[in-house]
Write a protein that holds these residues in place. Structure first.
Motif, PDB file in Angstrom:
ATOM      1  N   LEU A 230       0.818  -1.210   0.000  1.00 50.66           N
ATOM      2  CA  LEU A 230       0.000   0.000   0.000  1.00 50.66           C
ATOM      3  C   LEU A 230       0.852   1.260   0.000  1.00 50.66           C
ATOM      4  O   LEU A 230       0.387   2.322   0.425  1.00 50.66           O
ATOM      5  N   ILE A 231       2.085   1.162  -0.483  1.00 53.27           N
ATOM      6  CA  ILE A 231       3.005   2.286  -0.398  1.00 53.27           C
ATOM      7  C   ILE A 231       2.511   3.477  -1.207  1.00 53.27           C
ATOM      8  O   ILE A 231       2.825   4.632  -0.885  1.00 53.27           O
ATOM      9  N   GLU A 232       1.742   3.252  -2.271  1.00 45.78           N
ATOM     10  CA  GLU A 232       1.215   4.355  -3.063  1.00 45.78           C
ATOM     11  C   GLU A 232       0.181   5.163  -2.298  1.00 45.78           C
ATOM     12  O   GLU A 232      -0.120   6.303  -2.681  1.00 45.78           O
ATOM     13  N   MET A 233      -0.358   4.615  -1.234  1.00 47.96           N
ATOM     14  CA  MET A 233      -1.299   5.343  -0.387  1.00 47.96           C
ATOM     15  C   MET A 233      -0.589   6.104   0.723  1.00 47.96           C
ATOM     16  O   MET A 233      -1.202   6.924   1.394  1.00 47.96           O
ATOM     17  N   GLY A 234       0.688   5.808   0.961  1.00 45.36           N
ATOM     18  CA  GLY A 234       1.415   6.408   2.053  1.00 45.36           C
ATOM     19  C   GLY A 234       2.370   7.490   1.598  1.00 45.36           C
ATOM     20  O   GLY A 234       2.421   7.882   0.439  1.00 45.36           O
ATOM     21  N   GLY A 235       3.169   7.947   2.567  1.00 48.21           N
ATOM     22  CA  GLY A 235       4.144   8.996   2.317  1.00 48.21           C
ATOM     23  C   GLY A 235       5.332   8.848   3.239  1.00 48.21           C
ATOM     24  O   GLY A 235       5.838   7.740   3.461  1.00 48.21           O
ATOM     25  N   LYS A 236       5.781   9.961   3.817  1.00 45.89           N
ATOM     26  CA  LYS A 236       6.962   9.938   4.675  1.00 45.89           C
ATOM     27  C   LYS A 236       6.741   9.078   5.917  1.00 45.89           C
ATOM     28  O   LYS A 236       7.623   8.338   6.339  1.00 45.89           O
ATOM     29  N   ARG A 237       5.563   9.195   6.510  1.00 48.31           N
ATOM     30  CA  ARG A 237       5.312   8.436   7.744  1.00 48.31           C
ATOM     31  C   ARG A 237       5.252   6.940   7.472  1.00 48.31           C
ATOM     32  O   ARG A 237       5.694   6.135   8.299  1.00 48.31           O
ATOM     33  N   SER A 238       4.720   6.554   6.329  1.00 53.70           N
ATOM     34  CA  SER A 238       4.708   5.129   5.994  1.00 53.70           C
ATOM     35  C   SER A 238       6.112   4.615   5.741  1.00 53.70           C
ATOM     36  O   SER A 238       6.463   3.503   6.167  1.00 53.70           O
ATOM     37  N   ARG A 239       6.927   5.385   5.053  1.00 54.93           N
ATOM     38  CA  ARG A 239       8.316   4.960   4.816  1.00 54.93           C
ATOM     39  C   ARG A 239       9.108   4.892   6.120  1.00 54.93           C
ATOM     40  O   ARG A 239       9.956   4.003   6.288  1.00 54.93           O
ATOM     41  N   LYS A 240       8.835   5.802   7.031  1.00 48.59           N
ATOM     42  CA  LYS A 240       9.512   5.746   8.332  1.00 48.59           C
ATOM     43  C   LYS A 240       9.104   4.496   9.099  1.00 48.59           C
ATOM     44  O   LYS A 240       9.948   3.817   9.707  1.00 48.59           O
ATOM     45  N   ALA A 241       7.817   4.183   9.074  1.00 45.24           N
ATOM     46  CA  ALA A 241       7.349   2.962   9.744  1.00 45.24           C
ATOM     47  C   ALA A 241       7.965   1.725   9.112  1.00 45.24           C
ATOM     48  O   ALA A 241       8.342   0.779   9.817  1.00 45.24           O
ATOM     49  N   LEU A 242       8.084   1.703   7.793  1.00 42.21           N
ATOM     50  CA  LEU A 242       8.702   0.561   7.118  1.00 42.21           C
ATOM     51  C   LEU A 242      10.151   0.383   7.557  1.00 42.21           C
ATOM     52  O   LEU A 242      10.605  -0.749   7.782  1.00 42.21           O
ATOM     53  N   MET A 243      10.888   1.469   7.674  1.00 42.64           N
ATOM     54  CA  MET A 243      12.279   1.373   8.091  1.00 42.64           C
ATOM     55  C   MET A 243      12.389   0.821   9.512  1.00 42.64           C
ATOM     56  O   MET A 243      13.198  -0.084   9.781  1.00 42.64           O
ATOM     57  N   ARG A 244      11.556   1.318  10.421  1.00 42.58           N
ATOM     58  CA  ARG A 244      11.618   0.847  11.804  1.00 42.58           C
ATOM     59  C   ARG A 244      11.165  -0.597  11.922  1.00 42.58           C
ATOM     60  O   ARG A 244      11.748  -1.395  12.683  1.00 42.58           O
ATOM     61  N   LEU A 245      10.157  -0.981  11.176  1.00 45.98           N
ATOM     62  CA  LEU A 245       9.682  -2.365  11.225  1.00 45.98           C
ATOM     63  C   LEU A 245      10.701  -3.324  10.623  1.00 45.98           C
ATOM     64  O   LEU A 245      10.871  -4.451  11.120  1.00 45.98           O
ATOM     65  N   GLU A 246      11.378  -2.909   9.567  1.00 44.85           N
ATOM     66  CA  GLU A 246      12.391  -3.777   8.965  1.00 44.85           C
ATOM     67  C   GLU A 246      13.552  -4.011   9.933  1.00 44.85           C
ATOM     68  O   GLU A 246      14.065  -5.129  10.049  1.00 44.85           O
ATOM     69  N   GLN A 247      13.964  -2.958  10.634  1.00 48.05           N
ATOM     70  CA  GLN A 247      15.028  -3.123  11.630  1.00 48.05           C
ATOM     71  C   GLN A 247      14.596  -4.068  12.746  1.00 48.05           C
ATOM     72  O   GLN A 247      15.373  -4.923  13.185  1.00 48.05           O
ATOM     73  N   MET A 248      13.371  -3.907  13.194  1.00 49.79           N
ATOM     74  CA  MET A 248      12.857  -4.786  14.245  1.00 49.79           C
ATOM     75  C   MET A 248      12.759  -6.214  13.756  1.00 49.79           C
ATOM     76  O   MET A 248      13.082  -7.170  14.493  1.00 49.79           O
ATOM     77  N   GLN A 249      12.331  -6.391  12.532  1.00 49.75           N
ATOM     78  CA  GLN A 249      12.214  -7.734  11.971  1.00 49.75           C
ATOM     79  C   GLN A 249      13.574  -8.417  11.866  1.00 49.75           C
ATOM     80  O   GLN A 249      13.703  -9.607  12.188  1.00 49.75           O
ATOM     81  N   GLU A 250      14.584  -7.698  11.436  1.00 52.63           N
ATOM     82  CA  GLU A 250      15.921  -8.291  11.330  1.00 52.63           C
ATOM     83  C   GLU A 250      16.447  -8.691  12.698  1.00 52.63           C
ATOM     84  O   GLU A 250      17.047  -9.761  12.868  1.00 52.63           O
ATOM     85  N   LEU A 251      16.241  -7.838  13.696  1.00 49.95           N
ATOM     86  CA  LEU A 251      16.712  -8.154  15.040  1.00 49.95           C
ATOM     87  C   LEU A 251      16.001  -9.394  15.589  1.00 49.95           C
ATOM     88  O   LEU A 251      16.649 -10.292  16.166  1.00 49.95           O
ATOM     89  N   LEU A 252      14.707  -9.462  15.408  1.00 51.90           N
ATOM     90  CA  LEU A 252      13.971 -10.641  15.863  1.00 51.90           C
ATOM     91  C   LEU A 252      14.327 -11.873  15.046  1.00 51.90           C
ATOM     92  O   LEU A 252      14.253 -13.000  15.556  1.00 51.90           O
ATOM     93  N   GLY A 253      14.718 -11.683  13.787  1.00 51.58           N
ATOM     94  CA  GLY A 253      15.138 -12.819  12.974  1.00 51.58           C
ATOM     95  C   GLY A 253      16.421 -13.449  13.480  1.00 51.58           C
ATOM     96  O   GLY A 253      16.546 -14.685  13.530  1.00 51.58           O
ATOM     97  N   VAL A 254      17.383 -12.612  13.850  1.00 56.41           N
ATOM     98  CA  VAL A 254      18.626 -13.145  14.422  1.00 56.41           C
ATOM     99  C   VAL A 254      18.337 -13.836  15.748  1.00 56.41           C
ATOM    100  O   VAL A 254      18.920 -14.892  16.071  1.00 56.41           O
ATOM    101  N   HIS A 255      17.414 -13.263  16.524  1.00 59.33           N
ATOM    102  CA  HIS A 255      17.020 -13.889  17.786  1.00 59.33           C
ATOM    103  C   HIS A 255      16.432 -15.277  17.531  1.00 59.33           C
ATOM    104  O   HIS A 255      16.783 -16.252  18.231  1.00 59.33           O
ATOM    105  N   GLN A 256      15.588 -15.405  16.537  1.00 61.53           N
ATOM    106  CA  GLN A 256      14.978 -16.695  16.240  1.00 61.53           C
ATOM    107  C   GLN A 256      16.012 -17.688  15.716  1.00 61.53           C
ATOM    108  O   GLN A 256      15.915 -18.894  15.999  1.00 61.53           O
TER     109      GLN A 256
END
Length: 430
Positions: A230-256
């Motif tokens: 849904l990136i075409e519906m978003g803007g700066k705040r959506s891209r910021k959320a994507l960056m933070r979620l990707e970092q969190m996902q990578e950290l939890l991936g190494v944990h798993q």
């Protein structure tokens, strides 16, 4: 020879040494102006094409291609969940059954690759003697990978996999669908996914069980994929959320990954017979090292998740999408209103086509023309009875001096009507 190395807790595992890395398939995005049914079909078809793009290389044993196929199944699962209100219930049950089946097969091969890299990284932090004692485990993991890869290839050649891809490429949708486009329905589509992330995050603590961290990782991954679609519906705040979620996902991936490797090492130490004492000591040291690393990663993941919650980046992204949907809904309503006005104008007669009346004609003549039928001639008995009634009840005379305009016209009309009748003498008059 390609291999996976542990780069950092943020970037996780990276593929190095590959002569020809598998090209990344395009990610599916939802066009806001598409009808929701067309958006669902296009998104699922794009996801299937992206997954099958890496199929030949994955069958040949390419590490990155196999990883991309696994990612493709996850993105398809996220797409299915995003369009859960559009897809028919019978197909939803098939997708929820077959996509995890394929993902687990690809994940088993991928886990062997990651485990081998993880043990190699741990060997660099052990004493040389213990690191040498871990070498037999590499052979066991390699044999396990070959077996899991063969099983994965067999599943790709089954009718179940073929039917799954065909059903995803041509999904069966519900009959009753929203009349608006995908952009207007985006907030309702992504809201359940975000709600599941918040629910899983409430159970996270520093000493939470590994299963809770893994559940949060899965939910974050689905939300991230949904935001990307849904990136075409978003803007700066959506891209910021994507960056933070990707970092969190990578950290939890190494944990798993540490959790998976620790569990496998424990099963190996307990189930395999004839293991050398030095290897058992090395396995114990590696388990301790991985346990300490997992606890550190759990603390970091908990702190990072709390920052995400307090920053409100997820809520900001959802609000941004909702605002864009409201603007689209206003545009759609205006377009519908304009279409209705044009439709009414097409059925109404044009002004120039209306008949034009002669301006010189007198309205009174027209009225007289409309009432032109002659009254039937009264009989002599009727006239005699009428004259007797007038003689008995003479008309009242107004004493106001000036007659009211509202009563004058009827009186004049009556006098005119009476004047048209022939005078007949009444009986009783002298």
């Amino acid at each position: 020879m390609a291999e996976i190395i542990f780069a950092s807790a943020r970037t996780g595992w990276q593929l190095v040494g590959a002569s020809a890395p598998s090209p990344r398939a395009p990610k599916a995005t939802v066009a806001p102006d598409l009808a929701i049914a067309d958006a669902a079909r296009l998104t699922l078809a794009t996801g299937v094409a992206a997954m099958k793009q890496h199929q030949a290389a994955a069958i040949a044993g390419d590490i990155e291609a196999l990883h991309q196929m696994r990612v493709g199944t996850r993105r398809l699962r996220a797409s299915v969940q995003l369009f859960a209100g559009v897809i028919h219930g019978s197909r939803m049950r098939i997708y929820k059954r077959d996509l995890p089946w394929l993902g687990q097969a690809a994940g088993s091969v991928r886990d062997c690759d990651v485990m081998e890299a993880l043990l190699r990284d741990c060997g660099h932090h052990l004493e040389p003697a213990l690191a040498t004692a871990l070498e037999p485990l590499a052979e066991v993991i390699s044999a396990k990978r070959d077996a899991e890869h063969a099983r994965f290839v067999e599943q790709l050649r089954t009718p179940r996999y073929t039917q799954m891809c065909a059903r995803l490429a041509d999904p069966l949708l519900r009959r009753a669908l929203p009349a608006t486009d995908a952009g207007c329905n985006a907030p309702a589509m992504i809201a359940p996914i975000a709600r599941s992330v918040r629910k899983a995050g409430k159970r996270i603590a520093r000493n939470a069980p590994p299963a809770l961290f893994h559940r949060l990782r899965v939910r974050i991954k689905r939300l991230r994929y949904a935001l990307e679609m849904l990136i075409e519906m978003g803007g700066k705040r959506s891209r910021k959320a994507l960056m933070r979620l990707e970092q969190m996902q990578e950290l939890l991936g190494v944990h798993q990954d540490t959790v998976t490797a620790t569990a496998w090492l424990r099963d190996y130490a307990l189930s395999v017979e004839g293991v050398a004492p030095g290897t058992l000591m090395a396995v114990g040291a590696t388990i301790q090292m991985l346990t300490d690393r997992r606890q550190q990663l759990a603390t970091r993941a908990y702190r990072q998740w709390r920052k995400i919650v307090h920053s409100g980046v997820i809520s900001d992204a959802l609000e941004e999408i909702a605002t864009a949907a409201e603007r689209r809904l206003e545009v759609v309503r205006e377009a519908q209103a304009e279409a209705e006005r044009q439709a009414r104008a097409a059925f109404e007669p044009a002004v120039g086509d209306a008949p034009v009346e002669d301006a010189s004609s007198d309205p009174g003549d027209a009225a007289a023309t409309q009432v032109e039928e002659p009254n039937p001639s009264p009989t002599r008995a009727d006239m005699t009875a009428e004259g007797a009634a007038e003689a008995t009840n003479p008309p009242a005379v107004s004493t106001a001096g000036v007659a009211d305009s509202s009563t004058a016209a009827p009186a004049e009309a009556e006098s005119e009507a009476d004047s048209e009748l022939p005078a007949v003498p009444h009986h009783g008059e002298n």
